[in-house]
Design an enzyme around this catalytic site. Structure first.
Site, mmCIF file in Angstrom:
data_model
loop_
_atom_site.group_PDB
_atom_site.id
_atom_site.type_symbol
_atom_site.label_atom_id
_atom_site.label_comp_id
_atom_site.label_asym_id
_atom_site.label_seq_id
_atom_site.Cartn_x
_atom_site.Cartn_y
_atom_site.Cartn_z
ATOM 1 N N LYS A 130 0.865 -1.190 0.000
ATOM 2 C CA LYS A 130 0.000 0.000 0.000
ATOM 3 C C LYS A 130 0.893 1.229 0.000
ATOM 4 O O LYS A 130 2.016 1.186 0.509
ATOM 5 C CB LYS A 130 -0.870 0.017 1.263
ATOM 6 C CG LYS A 130 -2.107 0.874 1.137
ATOM 7 C CD LYS A 130 -3.233 0.108 0.483
ATOM 8 C CE LYS A 130 -4.432 0.972 0.185
ATOM 9 N NZ LYS A 130 -5.590 0.163 -0.233
ATOM 10 N N ASP A 170 -6.989 4.362 -4.446
ATOM 11 C CA ASP A 170 -7.649 4.214 -3.140
ATOM 12 C C ASP A 170 -8.267 5.582 -2.861
ATOM 13 O O ASP A 170 -8.521 6.348 -3.814
ATOM 14 C CB ASP A 170 -6.642 3.788 -2.050
ATOM 15 C CG ASP A 170 -7.327 3.306 -0.773
ATOM 16 O OD1 ASP A 170 -7.808 2.163 -0.744
ATOM 17 O OD2 ASP A 170 -7.420 4.079 0.207
HETATM 18 P P1 NDP Z 1 -12.933 7.961 -2.651
HETATM 19 O O1 NDP Z 1 -11.847 8.929 -2.465
HETATM 20 O O2 NDP Z 1 -13.503 7.752 -3.995
HETATM 21 O O3 NDP Z 1 -14.146 8.270 -1.662
HETATM 22 C C1 NDP Z 1 -13.966 8.305 -0.285
HETATM 23 C C2 NDP Z 1 -15.293 8.596 0.370
HETATM 24 O O4 NDP Z 1 -15.172 8.413 1.782
HETATM 25 C C3 NDP Z 1 -15.772 10.000 0.176
HETATM 26 O O5 NDP Z 1 -17.163 10.013 0.173
HETATM 27 C C4 NDP Z 1 -15.210 10.718 1.402
HETATM 28 O O6 NDP Z 1 -15.923 11.886 1.754
HETATM 29 C C5 NDP Z 1 -15.380 9.667 2.451
HETATM 30 N N1 NDP Z 1 -14.352 9.814 3.511
HETATM 31 C C6 NDP Z 1 -13.006 9.769 3.388
HETATM 32 N N2 NDP Z 1 -12.398 9.954 4.589
HETATM 33 C C7 NDP Z 1 -13.397 10.137 5.458
HETATM 34 C C8 NDP Z 1 -13.421 10.374 6.852
HETATM 35 N N3 NDP Z 1 -12.282 10.471 7.585
HETATM 36 N N4 NDP Z 1 -14.652 10.499 7.448
HETATM 37 C C9 NDP Z 1 -15.791 10.385 6.717
HETATM 38 N N5 NDP Z 1 -15.825 10.172 5.394
HETATM 39 C C10 NDP Z 1 -14.649 10.037 4.783
HETATM 40 O O7 NDP Z 1 -12.365 6.585 -2.070
HETATM 41 P P2 NDP Z 1 -12.844 5.088 -2.358
HETATM 42 O O8 NDP Z 1 -14.302 5.051 -2.569
HETATM 43 O O9 NDP Z 1 -11.937 4.521 -3.362
HETATM 44 O O10 NDP Z 1 -12.469 4.392 -0.960
HETATM 45 C C11 NDP Z 1 -13.420 4.253 0.094
HETATM 46 C C12 NDP Z 1 -12.979 3.090 0.979
HETATM 47 O O11 NDP Z 1 -12.914 1.896 0.192
HETATM 48 C C13 NDP Z 1 -11.594 3.248 1.596
HETATM 49 O O12 NDP Z 1 -11.580 2.604 2.862
HETATM 50 C C14 NDP Z 1 -10.695 2.435 0.649
HETATM 51 O O13 NDP Z 1 -9.517 1.987 1.277
HETATM 52 C C15 NDP Z 1 -11.631 1.291 0.315
HETATM 53 N N6 NDP Z 1 -11.321 0.536 -0.891
HETATM 54 C C16 NDP Z 1 -11.173 1.162 -2.103
HETATM 55 C C17 NDP Z 1 -10.914 0.410 -3.223
HETATM 56 C C18 NDP Z 1 -10.815 1.006 -4.585
HETATM 57 O O14 NDP Z 1 -10.649 0.256 -5.531
HETATM 58 N N7 NDP Z 1 -10.918 2.316 -4.746
HETATM 59 C C19 NDP Z 1 -10.737 -1.049 -3.145
HETATM 60 C C20 NDP Z 1 -10.991 -1.601 -1.843
HETATM 61 C C21 NDP Z 1 -11.247 -0.803 -0.766
HETATM 62 P P3 NDP Z 1 -15.319 13.336 1.409
HETATM 63 O O15 NDP Z 1 -15.652 13.561 -0.035
HETATM 64 O O16 NDP Z 1 -16.012 14.248 2.349
HETATM 65 O O17 NDP Z 1 -13.854 13.239 1.686
HETATM 66 O O1 2IT Z 2 -7.836 -1.598 -0.807
HETATM 67 C C1 2IT Z 2 -7.784 -2.058 -1.973
HETATM 68 O O2 2IT Z 2 -7.940 -3.266 -2.195
HETATM 69 C C2 2IT Z 2 -7.533 -1.134 -3.064
HETATM 70 N N1 2IT Z 2 -7.438 0.068 -2.832
HETATM 71 C C3 2IT Z 2 -7.373 -1.641 -4.464
HETATM 72 C C4 2IT Z 2 -6.003 -2.182 -4.682
HETATM 73 C C5 2IT Z 2 -5.656 -2.557 -6.091
HETATM 74 O O3 2IT Z 2 -4.473 -2.852 -6.304
HETATM 75 O O4 2IT Z 2 -6.508 -2.564 -6.967
#
Ligand code: NDP
Ligand code: 2IT
Length: 449
Positions: A130, A170
């Protein structure tokens, strides 16, 4: 966290805390795994002698670096970037990059550690890593984002490669940022190779990668409900977040006939009692793509808006935490149980804190941990790597079929390793043990050192 009763677990956690001071998120992620693995390996002399679990909690290496960039006003800005290369026993390091002001070494170590187990569960040859930076993308211009991404990649490029380490997105890193970083890598090295996933379709990205995490979270929920002869049809679903994972989780839920009653951002939550329409969701996606806030949904399509950023006290049948770590605490878990929620599928990484996990474990609520439920994203990243190696691209249907199979297989692994004698499934235990086994066996095969 409550007192640890298992002596071996307590001793192990003391060692982890001593070696990693001031890293609470990392301690939490290790504890979540060790509480299942320590009893599991109690009689396995080989695994204990070879210190497999101890070795897995020590990253292979952590690279930390200065990122210097210029903002639009000509000010020189300094951030800190990282890549945690946790474990490459079963494949190249693989895992996302997070740009958020809350990024610390502890946060990235928890994410990298969890990624090792998740990637193992996918059945694909992927190790765990990561990375990220304490950079805040909010309010930055497109040019500032580009310059930051270029500066970040200028250093990161030295440590990654298609068979070494393959980052992705992420929080705060999506297709735009991946494009800027890929462009910089190509500029620096003159090589067009699959060093990142989540790329644009035009330059080697996979169909369904943007959707994969959110869709997978829903497929995992379908699998859990199916064990009870139930389905998503008509279920009220509380979803948190409004970014990549939350949006596509909501999209798939609507498509499959469920009612999405909430979305949120760090400012607040919207509540739509009868469920959002596809038009409402598209409106939110456009809003977020243009830097808008959830509060604007009240005027946009008449959603109720609350200032608190958690929807867990709202009445719901199913919960999908898709924002960030520790967004479900004890009081939230109690509210979910009280309001009759029957299952939780975790989209965010480690969204439930240890007390919440205990409360849900002691309740009838089915609870799929992030390392199992959100593995669809990295799984399709693995498929993107395969397509890059083959110099081919697969259709949406082909990738979606693979994704469904992978999630179904992860569900099966959780059931196989997590079912007790009464037939109840502890999905955390199942995911931890199944994820551990494959990596541990590979490490044993390699011998010590
Ligand atoms: P984005 O940046 O697209 O969206 C993040 C979202 O979470 C936004 O709505 C944001 O709100 C909110 N957020 C972030 N930090 C906080 C906080 N401290 N308190 C409240 N709300 C918060 O990220 P992703 O959708 O990609 O990621 C969301 C989660 O999913 C994370 O935990 C990530 O690790 C996990 N994840 C992502 C993957 C991917 O492929 N993208 C894969 C697997 C897991 P705001 O706009 O107000 O910041
Ligand atoms: O938390 C996760 O699994 C991710 N942010 C996606 C990682 C990836 O390599 O696609």
């Amino acid at each position: 966290m409550s007192e640890i009763k298992d002596k071996d677990l307590a001793a192990f956690m003391n060692g982890v805390k001593r070696r990693n001071p001031g890293e609470p998120e990392f301690h939490q992620a290790v504890h979540e795994v060790a509480m299942d693995i320590i009893p599991y390996i109690r009689d396995n002399e080989q695994v204990k002698k070879m210190r497999i679990l101890e070795r897995m909690t020590e990253p292979d290496r952590i690279i930390s670096f200065r990122v210097v960039w210029e903002d639009d006003k000509g000010n020189i800005r300094v951030n800190r970037g990282y890549r945690v290369q946790q474990n490459n026993a079963i494949g190249p390091y693989k895992g996302g990059i997070r740009f958020h002001p809350t990024v610390t070494q502890s946060v990235l170590k928890f994410l990298a550690f969890e990624q090792v187990f998740k990637n193992s569960l996918t059945g694909l040859p992927l190790g765990g890593g990561k990375g990220g930076a304490d950079f805040n993308p909010k309010g930055k211009s497109d040019s500032e984002i580009m310059r930051f991404c270029q500066a970040f990649m200028t250093e990161l490029s030295k440590y990654i490669g298609p068979n070494t380490d393959v980052p992705a997105g992420d929080i705060g890193v999506g297709a735009r940022e991946v494009g800027y970083m890929f462009g910089q890598y190509k500029r620096l090295t003159d090589r067009f190779e699959g060093i990142l996933t989540g790329k644009g379709i035009e330059f080697g990205g996979s169909a369904i990668r943007p959707e994969a995490t959110g869709y997978g979270v829903v497929y995992m929920m379908e699998c859990m409900l199916a064990t009870k002869g139930d389905s998503l049809k008509g279920k009220a679903c509380a979803v948190s977040g409004s970014g990549n994972v939350a949006s596509f989780c909501a999209e798939k839920l609507i498509e499959l006939g469920a009612k999405v009653v909430s979305l949120s951002d760090s400012g607040g939550t919207i509540y739509v009692k009868d469920g959002m329409t596809s038009d409402n969701l598209n409106w939110v996606m456009d809003l977020k793509a243009n830097g808008g806030r959830m509060s604007e949904c009240a005027t946009g399509f008449g959603a109720k808006y609350y200032a608190g950023n958690r929807p867990w006290a709202l009445p719901c049948d199913l919960a999908f935490p898709c924002a960030t770590q520790n967004e479900i605490e004890a009081a939230d878990a109690r509210a979910l149980v009280k309001n009759g929620c029957i299952a939780v599928s975790e989209g965010a990484n480690m969204p439930s804190d240890p007390d919440a996990i205990d409360i849900l474990r002691d309740s009838p609520v089915m609870h799929a941990p992030s390392k199992a439920a959100n593995a669809g994203g990295v799984a399709v990243s693995g498929l993107e790597m395969s397509q890059n190696s083959l110099r081919m691209s697969w259709t949406r249907e082909e990738v979606d079929t693979h994704l469904k199979k992978i999630i179904t297989n992860i569900h099966t692994q959780c059931v196989d390793k997590g079912k007790d004698k009464d037939g109840n499934v502890d999905y955390f235990k199942g995911a931890n043990i199944a994820g551990f086994d494959k990596v541990a066996n590979a490490m044993l095969a390699y011998g010590a050192i």
